[in-house]
Scaffold this motif. Structure first.
Motif, PDB file in Angstrom:
ATOM      1  N   ARG A  57      42.192  23.451  25.259  1.00 44.17           N
ATOM      2  CA  ARG A  57      41.302  23.853  24.164  1.00 44.17           C
ATOM      3  C   ARG A  57      41.533  25.339  23.952  1.00 44.17           C
ATOM      4  N   HIS A  58      41.973  25.695  22.749  1.00 44.80           N
ATOM      5  CA  HIS A  58      42.256  27.089  22.417  1.00 44.80           C
ATOM      6  C   HIS A  58      40.974  27.854  22.081  1.00 44.80           C
ATOM      7  N   THR A  59      41.074  29.173  22.131  1.00 42.60           N
ATOM      8  CA  THR A  59      39.955  30.021  21.723  1.00 42.60           C
ATOM      9  C   THR A  59      39.907  30.194  20.208  1.00 42.60           C
TER      10      THR A  59
ATOM     11  N   GLU B 117      40.021  26.358  27.844  1.00 35.18           N
ATOM     12  CA  GLU B 117      39.911  25.351  28.909  1.00 35.18           C
ATOM     13  C   GLU B 117      41.181  24.523  28.961  1.00 35.18           C
ATOM     14  N   ILE B 118      41.469  24.003  30.147  1.00 34.71           N
ATOM     15  CA  ILE B 118      42.500  22.987  30.304  1.00 34.71           C
ATOM     16  C   ILE B 118      41.957  21.926  31.240  1.00 34.71           C
ATOM     17  N   GLY B 119      42.547  20.741  31.178  1.00 33.80           N
ATOM     18  CA  GLY B 119      42.140  19.700  32.112  1.00 33.80           C
ATOM     19  C   GLY B 119      42.992  18.459  31.962  1.00 33.80           C
ATOM     20  N   PHE B 120      43.037  17.683  33.039  1.00 37.69           N
ATOM     21  CA  PHE B 120      43.670  16.364  33.004  1.00 37.69           C
ATOM     22  C   PHE B 120      42.573  15.349  32.712  1.00 37.69           C
ATOM     23  N   PHE B 121      42.838  14.456  31.757  1.00 41.08           N
ATOM     24  CA  PHE B 121      41.839  13.485  31.328  1.00 41.08           C
ATOM     25  C   PHE B 121      42.433  12.084  31.331  1.00 41.08           C
ATOM     26  N   PRO B 122      41.629  11.085  31.772  1.00 39.12           N
ATOM     27  CA  PRO B 122      42.111   9.703  31.670  1.00 39.12           C
ATOM     28  C   PRO B 122      42.250   9.334  30.196  1.00 39.12           C
TER      29      PRO B 122
ATOM     30  N   GLY C 179      39.043  21.835  18.837  1.00 39.09           N
ATOM     31  CA  GLY C 179      39.606  20.608  19.365  1.00 39.09           C
ATOM     32  C   GLY C 179      40.433  20.772  20.625  1.00 39.09           C
ATOM     33  N   TRP C 180      40.741  19.618  21.212  1.00 39.25           N
ATOM     34  CA  TRP C 180      41.604  19.520  22.383  1.00 39.25           C
ATOM     35  C   TRP C 180      42.981  19.093  21.905  1.00 39.25           C
ATOM     36  N   HIS C 181      44.005  19.751  22.444  1.00 37.22           N
ATOM     37  CA  HIS C 181      45.375  19.560  21.982  1.00 37.22           C
ATOM     38  C   HIS C 181      46.322  19.344  23.161  1.00 37.22           C
ATOM     39  N   LEU C 182      47.493  18.802  22.849  1.00 31.67           N
ATOM     40  CA  LEU C 182      48.588  18.812  23.807  1.00 31.67           C
ATOM     41  C   LEU C 182      49.078  20.255  23.913  1.00 31.67           C
TER      42      LEU C 182
ATOM     43  N   LEU D 296      43.364  29.864  34.544  1.00 25.94           N
ATOM     44  CA  LEU D 296      42.031  30.375  34.235  1.00 25.94           C
ATOM     45  C   LEU D 296      41.936  30.663  32.747  1.00 25.94           C
ATOM     46  N   PRO D 297      40.739  30.591  32.177  1.00 24.08           N
ATOM     47  CA  PRO D 297      40.583  30.913  30.755  1.00 24.08           C
ATOM     48  C   PRO D 297      41.064  32.338  30.464  1.00 24.08           C
ATOM     49  N   ASP D 298      41.617  32.523  29.261  1.00 23.93           N
ATOM     50  CA  ASP D 298      42.059  33.847  28.837  1.00 23.93           C
ATOM     51  C   ASP D 298      41.826  33.991  27.338  1.00 23.93           C
ATOM     52  N   HIS D 299      42.452  34.980  26.710  1.00 20.92           N
ATOM     53  CA  HIS D 299      42.229  35.233  25.284  1.00 20.92           C
ATOM     54  C   HIS D 299      42.734  34.109  24.385  1.00 20.92           C
TER      55      HIS D 299
END
Length: 162
Positions: A49-51, A128-133, A55-58, A121-124
């Protein structure tokens, strides 16, 4: 990141993105990006997820002048999510992305052989990042991201449009 930095990013990053797309419109005949469907052994997908956009992206980004798509993919994975490829990714497809601009195309690779070098870690740029089912993608996962995952996992026909 302080609340002030987050507030500045929330306002400035969309403006920067629009300015860059305006610049690219005249500086480049076409824009090309890469994204990766990074899938772990449990068939979970790595999303970011960008700042500066919803949305959540590849994970992925732009291919620079003089750079191959594969080199760009490796660079973007290192920068955005601290992932290093340990095997060859498979090109899933090349997609026209009219939401970006009428000149934008995105190459998507499937990555199954990788290592995460350290936690991100989050930055500018990355909030967020994460692995999701795959059956539990986070709310806000973009339509294009969902479509690519359905094509990859369910072996649905590949659309030429993002």
């Amino acid at each position: 990141m302080s609340w002030a930095e987050r507030a500045i990013n929330a306002v400035s990053m969309p403006v920067v993105r629009r300015v860059m797309h305006f610049y690219w419109r005249f500086a480049r005949g076409m824009t090309l990006g890469v994204r990766a469907a990074v899938l772990d052994d449990a068939e979970r997908v790595l999303l970011i997820r960008h700042t500066y956009t919803k949305g959540w992206h590849l994970p992925g980004g732009g291919v620079e002048v003089g750079e191959t798509m594969l080199d760009a993919l490796k660079r973007e994975l290192r920068e955005e999510v601290h992932v290093r490829l340990t095997g060859e990714p498979v090109l899933h497809g090349l997609f026209f992305n009219p939401q970006g601009s009428r000149r934008d195309h995105v190459a998507v690779y499937v990555v199954r052989d990788f290592e995460q070098l350290r936690p991100k870690l989050p930055d500018h740029e990355i909030a967020e990042i994460g692995f999701f089912p795959l059956e539990g993608l986070p709310e806000g996962t973009t339509r294009g991201t969902r479509a690519r995952l359905i094509e990859i996992i369910d072996e649905e026909p590949v659309s030429p449009v993002w």
